[in-house]
Design an enzyme around this catalytic site. Structure first.
Site, PDB file in Angstrom:
ATOM      1  N   LYS A   1       0.556  -1.012   0.060  1.00 18.46           N
ATOM      2  CA  LYS A   1      -0.123  -0.179  -0.534  1.00 18.46           C
ATOM      3  C   LYS A   1       0.989   1.217   0.115  1.00 18.46           C
ATOM      4  O   LYS A   1       1.505   2.234   1.056  1.00 18.46           O
ATOM      5  CB  LYS A   1      -0.972  -0.031   1.383  1.00 18.46           C
ATOM      6  CG  LYS A   1      -1.621   1.767   1.570  1.00 18.46           C
ATOM      7  CD  LYS A   1      -2.620   1.451   2.341  1.00 18.46           C
ATOM      8  CE  LYS A   1      -3.212   2.534   2.869  1.00 18.46           C
ATOM      9  NZ  LYS A   1      -3.895   2.143   4.269  1.00 18.46           N
TER      10      LYS A   1
ATOM     11  N   ASP B   1      -3.240  11.018   3.414  1.00 20.41           N
ATOM     12  CA  ASP B   1      -4.409   9.984   3.134  1.00 20.41           C
ATOM     13  C   ASP B   1      -4.937  11.150   3.826  1.00 20.41           C
ATOM     14  O   ASP B   1      -5.065  10.929   5.190  1.00 20.41           O
ATOM     15  CB  ASP B   1      -4.083   8.418   4.245  1.00 20.41           C
ATOM     16  CG  ASP B   1      -5.304   8.176   3.844  1.00 20.41           C
ATOM     17  OD1 ASP B   1      -6.605   8.398   3.625  1.00 20.41           O
ATOM     18  OD2 ASP B   1      -5.808   7.643   4.614  1.00 20.41           O
TER      19      ASP B   1
ATOM     20  N   LYS C   1     -10.669  12.890   7.736  1.00 19.77           N
ATOM     21  CA  LYS C   1     -10.384  12.245   8.816  1.00 19.77           C
ATOM     22  C   LYS C   1     -10.356  13.657   9.800  1.00 19.77           C
ATOM     23  O   LYS C   1      -9.842  14.832   8.768  1.00 19.77           O
ATOM     24  CB  LYS C   1      -9.085  12.253   8.909  1.00 19.77           C
ATOM     25  CG  LYS C   1      -8.402  10.649   8.142  1.00 19.77           C
ATOM     26  CD  LYS C   1      -7.027  10.498   7.948  1.00 19.77           C
ATOM     27  CE  LYS C   1      -6.390   9.374   7.385  1.00 19.77           C
ATOM     28  NZ  LYS C   1      -7.433   7.589   8.210  1.00 19.77           N
TER      29      LYS C   1
ATOM     30  N   ASP D   1       1.853   6.988   4.859  1.00 18.57           N
ATOM     31  CA  ASP D   1       0.859   5.904   4.737  1.00 18.57           C
ATOM     32  C   ASP D   1       1.329   4.794   3.741  1.00 18.57           C
ATOM     33  O   ASP D   1       0.414   4.251   2.979  1.00 18.57           O
ATOM     34  CB  ASP D   1      -0.877   6.113   4.688  1.00 18.57           C
ATOM     35  CG  ASP D   1      -1.548   4.948   4.909  1.00 18.57           C
ATOM     36  OD1 ASP D   1      -2.002   4.324   5.800  1.00 18.57           O
ATOM     37  OD2 ASP D   1      -2.773   5.768   4.030  1.00 18.57           O
TER      38      ASP D   1
ATOM     39  N   ASP E   1     -12.316   7.010   3.505  1.00 23.26           N
ATOM     40  CA  ASP E   1     -11.002   6.642   4.009  1.00 23.26           C
ATOM     41  C   ASP E   1     -10.747   5.084   4.657  1.00 23.26           C
ATOM     42  O   ASP E   1      -9.372   4.888   4.887  1.00 23.26           O
ATOM     43  CB  ASP E   1     -11.510   7.388   5.490  1.00 23.26           C
ATOM     44  CG  ASP E   1     -10.480   7.225   6.368  1.00 23.26           C
ATOM     45  OD1 ASP E   1      -8.790   7.499   5.423  1.00 23.26           O
ATOM     46  OD2 ASP E   1     -10.004   7.464   7.718  1.00 23.26           O
TER      47      ASP E   1
ATOM     48  N   GLU F   1      -9.461   3.509   2.225  1.00 25.19           N
ATOM     49  CA  GLU F   1      -8.333   3.373   0.920  1.00 25.19           C
ATOM     50  C   GLU F   1      -7.522   2.316   0.216  1.00 25.19           C
ATOM     51  O   GLU F   1      -7.676   1.874  -0.557  1.00 25.19           O
ATOM     52  CB  GLU F   1      -8.080   5.059   0.665  1.00 25.19           C
ATOM     53  CG  GLU F   1      -7.445   5.108   0.834  1.00 25.19           C
ATOM     54  CD  GLU F   1      -6.933   5.216   2.068  1.00 25.19           C
ATOM     55  OE1 GLU F   1      -6.246   4.964   2.549  1.00 25.19           O
ATOM     56  OE2 GLU F   1      -8.336   5.393   2.982  1.00 25.19           O
TER      57      GLU F   1
ATOM     58  N   ARG G   1      -7.679  -0.876   0.990  1.00 21.72           N
ATOM     59  CA  ARG G   1      -7.210  -2.040   0.737  1.00 21.72           C
ATOM     60  C   ARG G   1      -8.133  -2.011  -0.555  1.00 21.72           C
ATOM     61  O   ARG G   1      -8.497  -2.994  -1.471  1.00 21.72           O
ATOM     62  CB  ARG G   1      -8.681  -1.828   1.347  1.00 21.72           C
ATOM     63  CG  ARG G   1     -10.317  -1.978   1.192  1.00 21.72           C
ATOM     64  CD  ARG G   1     -11.032  -1.945   2.622  1.00 21.72           C
ATOM     65  NE  ARG G   1     -10.775  -1.156   3.868  1.00 21.72           N
ATOM     66  CZ  ARG G   1     -11.423  -1.159   5.387  1.00 21.72           C
ATOM     67  NH1 ARG G   1     -12.034  -2.568   5.145  1.00 21.72           N
ATOM     68  NH2 ARG G   1     -10.547  -1.194   6.062  1.00 21.72           N
TER      69      ARG G   1
END
Length: 502
Positions: free
Chosen positions: A261, A266, A273, A284, A343, A345, A347
Site C-alpha cells: 500500500k 491520506d 479525517k 501511509d 477513508d 482506501e 484496501r
C-alpha cells in the site's frame, strides 16, 4: 540516510582515545556479570556496576570512566537481561548502545559474539540503532552533532574467520540499508514524495541493480482496468502510479509476489479525517516502501528466488473530482466495489495490486499495509497482525521469530464476509457503523481478490497489517528509533531466504 559505518575486528583490542568501549552485562543471582573476556580484563567492573545499581535490564546503559590501564574515551555497559544473552538480546543491546551513545565518538562494541549469527545480529542492531534522518534539518539547533549517531562502530571479538566476517558485513549491510530505506522514504514529507516522484525514485534506485521496473501512469491505469488505484487517486492534482519491481535471477527456486500500500498522503478523502488524525499520514505508504526495500535487499544479496514487488501509489485527497461514498469502482479483473467510506482506501489500491500480482501465477502473495487503526486497538504498537493461509502465515511468523520481529497470527472468520455485502456491487469496502473486528474485516475484503493458480486452487496468500508497528511515536528502544521503523523488512527477507532452502 545516516547510519554509522560498521566494521569488524576478529581479535579483541583496547579502545583508542577516540572510542567509547561498550561492554555488555547481565544480572545473575542479583549480581552483575560482564559478558566475555572483559570480565577478566576489568576485574573490578562488576563491583562498580553493583555500586551504581545496575540491573541488567534491556535498554539500560551505564556510563563509567575508562577502566584503569585503558586508553578509551569512556566506558559504557549495556544491559543484556537477566538470562543468558541470545542472538535477539545481542541485536537489541547493540542497537540500544548505538542509539543512545550519539555524538561524535566512535564505538568499540565488545559484546563477545560466539557465532556467525551473533556477529550478524550485532552488526545489524548497531546499524539500525545508529540511524538518523537529517535531510530536513536546517542550520538551527536541531542540526547539532549531538543529534547524530556515532561516527563509526566496530564489533570486536568472536575470532570469526574472514569468510564469516565478510558474509556478516554483507548481509547486515544489505539488511540495515533496506530498513533505513523504508525509514528515509517514510520520513520524507508528502510535499516532496508523491506518486510520480516516488516512482521516479524507484527507477533511480533500481538502475544499478538486477531489477526490472515498469511504471503505469494515469492513462495506462485507466486503460488496463486499475479502478481502485485510479479511483483513490482521482481527487488529487498529483495522479496515481503503479510500480512493478521485478528481481528474477536465473534458476530461481520460487516466485514471491509482494504487494504494498502506497498512499503517499491520506486525508481520508471526502470521508475526511479529523485534524489530529491526519498528522502523520505521510506514513501511509510504508507498506510499499517495505516491499520495495525487501526486493532491493534480495537483489543486493543475490538470493536465488524471484521477487516481484507491486507498489500501489496514490494520494487520497478531497476535491471536486474525488470519489464519493456510494460510488462504485471496478477493480482490475472486473470485480466491482461500492465505496461506502473513502477513508478505507488502502484496501482499494491493494485489491488492484493483488489481482495484478496473481495474474503472474506466483507461488505466494504477501501484501503489506498500514491498513487499519483496528490493528492498533487489537495488538498495540509493536505487533504485526498476520492473516491468510495457514502455511504462509506460519512461514512468516517463523521468519519473524528468527529475525527478532513481532508478527502475530490472526484469523479470517468466514462469518464476516456477509458484512461486506452490497446492494448494487459485488462487494462493499466497509460495513458502515461496525466497530467490531475492523482489522479482520479488511483482511476478509482483500482475500476476495486473491486469484487462483493454474490448477484452480487459490494462490497462497498472507496479509500483514503494520499500522501499529510501522511507526514508533514514543522514545526509542533497542535498535528501534523514534519515527518510522521499517517493520517486517527483515522478516520478509528471511521469508524469501527460507523459500530458497525449502
Amino acid at each position: 540516510m545516516t547510519s554509522s559505518p560498521l566494521s569488524v575486528s576478529p581479535a579483541r583490542r583496547d579502545a583508542t582515545a577516540e572510542e567509547v568501549l561498550v561492554l555488555g552485562a547481565s544480572l545473575v543471582d542479583g549480581r552483575p556479570v560482564v559478558r566475555g573476556d572483559a570480565a577478566a580484563a576489568f576485574p573490578g567492573l562488576a563491583d562498580d556496576l553493583a555500586a551504581v545499581g545496575f540491573t541488567g535490564k534491556k535498554d539500560e546503559l551505564v556510563r563509567l570512566p575508562a577502566p584503569s590501564g585503558s586508553s578509551a574515551a569512556g566506558l559504557a555497559v549495556v544491559g543484556l537481561g537477566t538470562a543468558e544473552a541470545d542472538t535477539d538480546a545481542l541485536r537489541y543491546a547493540a542497537g540500544a548502545a548505538a542509539r543512545r551513545l550519539s555524538g561524535s565518538s566512535a564505538l568499540l562494541l565488545d559484546l563477545a559474539p560466539t557465532s556467525a549469527d551473533e556477529l550478524d545480529a550485532l552488526l545489524e542492531g548497531a546499524g539500525l540503532g545508529s540511524y538518523d534522518y537529517a535531510e530536513q534539518r536546517g542550520t538551527g539547533s536541531n542540526s547539532s552533532e549531538d543529534e547524530k549517531g556515532p561516527r563509526a562502530i566496530e564489533i570486536v571479538g568472536g575470532g570469526r574467520g574472514d569468510d564469516d566476517v565478510e558474509r556478516a558485513l554483507r548481509h547486515a549491510g544489505a539488511t540495515v540499508d533496506a530498513v533505513n530505506l523504508v525509514r528515509d522514504l517514510v520520513n520524507e514529507p508528502a510535499l516532496d514524495l508523491y506518486p510520480e516522484s516516488y516512482a521516479d525514485r524507484v527507477a533511480e534506485l533500481a538502475a544499478e541493480l538486477p531489477l526490472d521496473v515498469r511504471i503505469w501512469g494515469l492513462d495506462e491505469l485507466r486503460a488496463e482496468g486499475f479502478g481502485g488505484i485510479v479511483g483513490v487517486g482521482q481527487g488529487s492534482s498529483r495522479p496515481p502510479r503503479l510500480v512493478r519491481v521485478d528481481y528474477s535471477p536465473a534458476g530461481a527456486s520460487a516466485h514471491l509476489a509482494l504487494v504494498g500500500k502506497g498512499i503517499t498522503f491520506d486525508t481520508g478523502g471526502l470521508s475526511l479525517k479529523p485534524p489530529v488524525s491526519m498528522i502523520g499520514m505521510k506514513y501511509d505508504m510504508a507498506g510499499s516502501a517495505t516491499v520495495l526495500a525487501a526486493t532491493v535487499a534480495a537483489a543486493r544479496l543475490g538470493l536465488p528466488v524471484r521477487i516481484t514487488a507491486w507498489l500501489c501509489l496514490a494520494e487520497n485527497m478531497p476535491s471536486g473530482t474525488a470519489i464519493r461514498p456510494g460510488d462504485v469502482l471496478t477493480i482490475r479483473g472486473g470485480r466491482t466495489v461500492e465505496v461506502l467510506n473513502t477513508d478505507a482506501e488502502g484496501r482499494l489500491v491493494l485489491a488492484d495490486g493483488i489481482v495484478a500480482a496473481g495474474e503472474e501465477n506466483p507461488d505466494v502473495i504477501v501484501d503489506v499495509a498500514t491498513l487499519t487503526g483496528a490493528a492498533i486497538v487489537a495488538l498495540g504498537n509493536r505487533y504485526v497482525a498476520t492473516m491468510g493461509d495457514d502455511e504462509v502465515v506460519g512461514r512468516l511468523v517463523e521468519a519473524a521469530r528468527q529475525t527478532g520481529e513481532t508478527l502475530w497470527p490472526m484469523p479470517l472468520p468466514g462469518e464476516l464476509r456477509p458484512m461486506l455485502a452490497s446492494d448494487i456491487a459485488d462487494i462493499a469496502n466497509v460495513k458502515p457503523g461496525n466497530t467490531a473486528g475492523g482489522m479482520l474485516v479488511a483482511g476478509v475484503f482483500l482475500k476476495e481478490f486473491v486469484g487462483d493458480r493454474e490448477d484452480g486452487t487459490p494462490i497462497p496468500w498472507a496479509h500483514l497489517d503494520i499500522a501499529g508497528a510501522a511507526h514508533n511515536k514514543e522514545g526509542g528502544y533497542g535498535y528501534t528509533v523514534k519515527g518510522p521503523t521499517g517493520a517486517t523488512v527483515r522478516a520478509l527477507l528471511r521469508f524469501a531466504e527460507l523459500y530458497t532452502s525449502a
